[in-house]
Design a protein around this motif. Structure first.
Motif, PDB file in Angstrom:
ATOM      1  N   GLN A   6       6.758  16.088   2.331  1.00  0.00           N
ATOM      2  CA  GLN A   6       7.467  14.828   2.077  1.00  0.00           C
ATOM      3  C   GLN A   6       7.278  14.387   0.634  1.00  0.00           C
ATOM      4  O   GLN A   6       8.221  13.923  -0.021  1.00  0.00           O
ATOM      5  N   ASN A   7       6.058  14.537   0.126  1.00  0.00           N
ATOM      6  CA  ASN A   7       5.774  14.149  -1.255  1.00  0.00           C
ATOM      7  C   ASN A   7       6.542  15.011  -2.246  1.00  0.00           C
ATOM      8  O   ASN A   7       7.059  14.512  -3.260  1.00  0.00           O
ATOM      9  N   ARG A  54       5.170   6.338   0.933  1.00  0.00           N
ATOM     10  CA  ARG A  54       5.800   6.980  -0.220  1.00  0.00           C
ATOM     11  C   ARG A  54       4.824   6.950  -1.385  1.00  0.00           C
ATOM     12  O   ARG A  54       3.900   6.145  -1.425  1.00  0.00           O
ATOM     13  N   LEU A  55       5.049   7.820  -2.379  1.00  0.00           N
ATOM     14  CA  LEU A  55       4.241   7.814  -3.587  1.00  0.00           C
ATOM     15  C   LEU A  55       4.689   6.739  -4.567  1.00  0.00           C
ATOM     16  O   LEU A  55       3.968   6.405  -5.511  1.00  0.00           O
ATOM     17  N   PHE A  56       5.867   6.208  -4.338  1.00  0.00           N
ATOM     18  CA  PHE A  56       6.414   5.157  -5.192  1.00  0.00           C
ATOM     19  C   PHE A  56       7.341   4.280  -4.356  1.00  0.00           C
ATOM     20  O   PHE A  56       7.684   4.621  -3.226  1.00  0.00           O
ATOM     21  N   CYS A  57       7.727   3.159  -4.911  1.00  0.00           N
ATOM     22  CA  CYS A  57       8.541   2.200  -4.165  1.00  0.00           C
ATOM     23  C   CYS A  57      10.015   2.603  -4.148  1.00  0.00           C
ATOM     24  O   CYS A  57      10.568   3.010  -5.170  1.00  0.00           O
ATOM     25  N   ASN A 101       0.837  -1.196   0.000  1.00  0.00           N
ATOM     26  CA  ASN A 101       0.000   0.000   0.000  1.00  0.00           C
ATOM     27  C   ASN A 101       0.874   1.248   0.000  1.00  0.00           C
ATOM     28  O   ASN A 101       1.783   1.365   0.826  1.00  0.00           O
ATOM     29  N   LEU A 102       0.605   2.169  -0.897  1.00  0.00           N
ATOM     30  CA  LEU A 102       1.349   3.429  -0.969  1.00  0.00           C
ATOM     31  C   LEU A 102       0.574   4.479  -0.169  1.00  0.00           C
ATOM     32  O   LEU A 102      -0.372   5.093  -0.663  1.00  0.00           O
ATOM     33  N   LEU A 103       0.975   4.671   1.076  1.00  0.00           N
ATOM     34  CA  LEU A 103       0.190   5.490   2.010  1.00  0.00           C
ATOM     35  C   LEU A 103       0.329   6.989   1.787  1.00  0.00           C
ATOM     36  O   LEU A 103      -0.469   7.767   2.315  1.00  0.00           O
TER      37      LEU A 103
END
Length: 309
Positions: free
Chosen positions: A270-271, A173-176, A11-13
């Protein structure tokens, strides 16, 4: 442990903070991605089609733009899909693939910038030897080094991560990112090897930056002694230097934030820090090199003029 080994979805929280303005964010992101593709493809095609630009400096600019497209493609399509989805999830294999693309993109960019610094050092500090040293064969080897080295290093990184068993599924994170994937491994898993290899990789690219600083020390020394070298430096090195400083600040900020930032930092900030490396360099580099390097700029202007006629 057998039960948690079947975890194959993360899950990308970080998307939780985007719930109220996803439509606007989707539109802005789509425009941004189209701009990245258009700008980079334009510079690439100008350099490829114009034989007068088949020189090491311009070929390296072309390689830099190709790498920008590579990194952007590893992020933006999935990000756009997630903005339209009710749940932001990613499969285990896709997560590892995305982590590989993100890391290899950043490290390839670092290597390309190091090769560009070496090229400018030879052109300004050793102009008489430049063409004998920076041959097409030598340039091909340096470009292959810039791409293959990160690919090999991060293939090992991903294989080390793939051997782990995971108890968590949430990635903030928005991505891995490989570091965050390792963090959700089950307690008792041997992640020491992952950490050791990660720090070894970091050391390799720290030496890249040391080399870049060393070349620019000699470049500045040479330019102080010669007006001709100073003019060449302002024309060809300033775009590279701006790109270097911007990229360095963005990457270091992201690394420091990912490893040491407090949870109290707003998610929106953060994003922004996380995606800055996927937005600023891919947009800035083609604009910077396209308008500052006179040969590319003139060729673009001629092309636009011919189309109007």
């Amino acid at each position: 442990m057998d039960n948690v080994s079947t975890v194959r979805i993360f899950n990308l929280l970080a998307f939780n903070e985007t719930a109220n303005y996803r439509a606007a964010l989707f539109s802005a992101t789509l425009v941004c991605y189209f701009a990245i593709v258009f700008l980079n493809v334009t510079v690439i095609m100008i350099i490829v089609l114009d034989e007068s630009l088949h020189e090491p400096m311009y070929i390296l600019v072309c390689v830099c733009c190709i790498n920008g497209l590579y990194g952007s493609t590893g992020f933006y399509p999935k990000f756009l899909i997630d903005l339209l989805s009710s749940s932001q999830v990613i499969s285990y294999s896709e997560c590892l693939c995305q982590a590989f693309v993100m890391y290899s993109f950043v490290c390839s960019d670092t290597s390309i910038l190091a090769v560009m610094a070496y090229d400018r050092y030879l052109a300004i500090c050793q102009p008489l030897e430049y063409h004998s040293v920076m041959t097409k064969k030598k340039l091909s080897k340096l470009v292959c080094f810039s791409w293959l080295t990160p690919f090999c290093i991060f293939s090992i990184n991903i294989m080390l991560t793939d051997r782990l068993i995971f108890c968590g599924t949430d990635i903030q994170r928005l991505f891995c990112v490989n570091w965050l994937i390792v963090k959700v491994a089950c307690p008792g898993m041997d992640t020491l090897v992952n950490s050791a290899f990660a720090y070894t990789t970091l050391s390799i690219y720290i030496f890249h930056w040391i080399f870049i600083v060393w070349t620019y020390i000699y470049l500045v020394k040479s330019c102080v002694q010669s007006k001709k070298d100073k003019a060449k430096f302002m024309q060809t090195c300033v775009p590279h230097l701006i790109s270097l400083v911007t990229f360095f600040v963005i990457v270091i900020s992201d690394l420091m934030h990912m490893r040491f930032a407090s949870n109290d930092v707003p998610q929106s900030f953060q994003n922004f820090v996380a995606i800055a490396v996927l937005f600023i360099p891919p947009v800035m580099n083609p604009l910077l090199y396209g308008f500052k390097l006179s040969k590319i700029r003139n060729r673009i202007l001629v092309t636009l003029h011919n189309k109007r006629c």
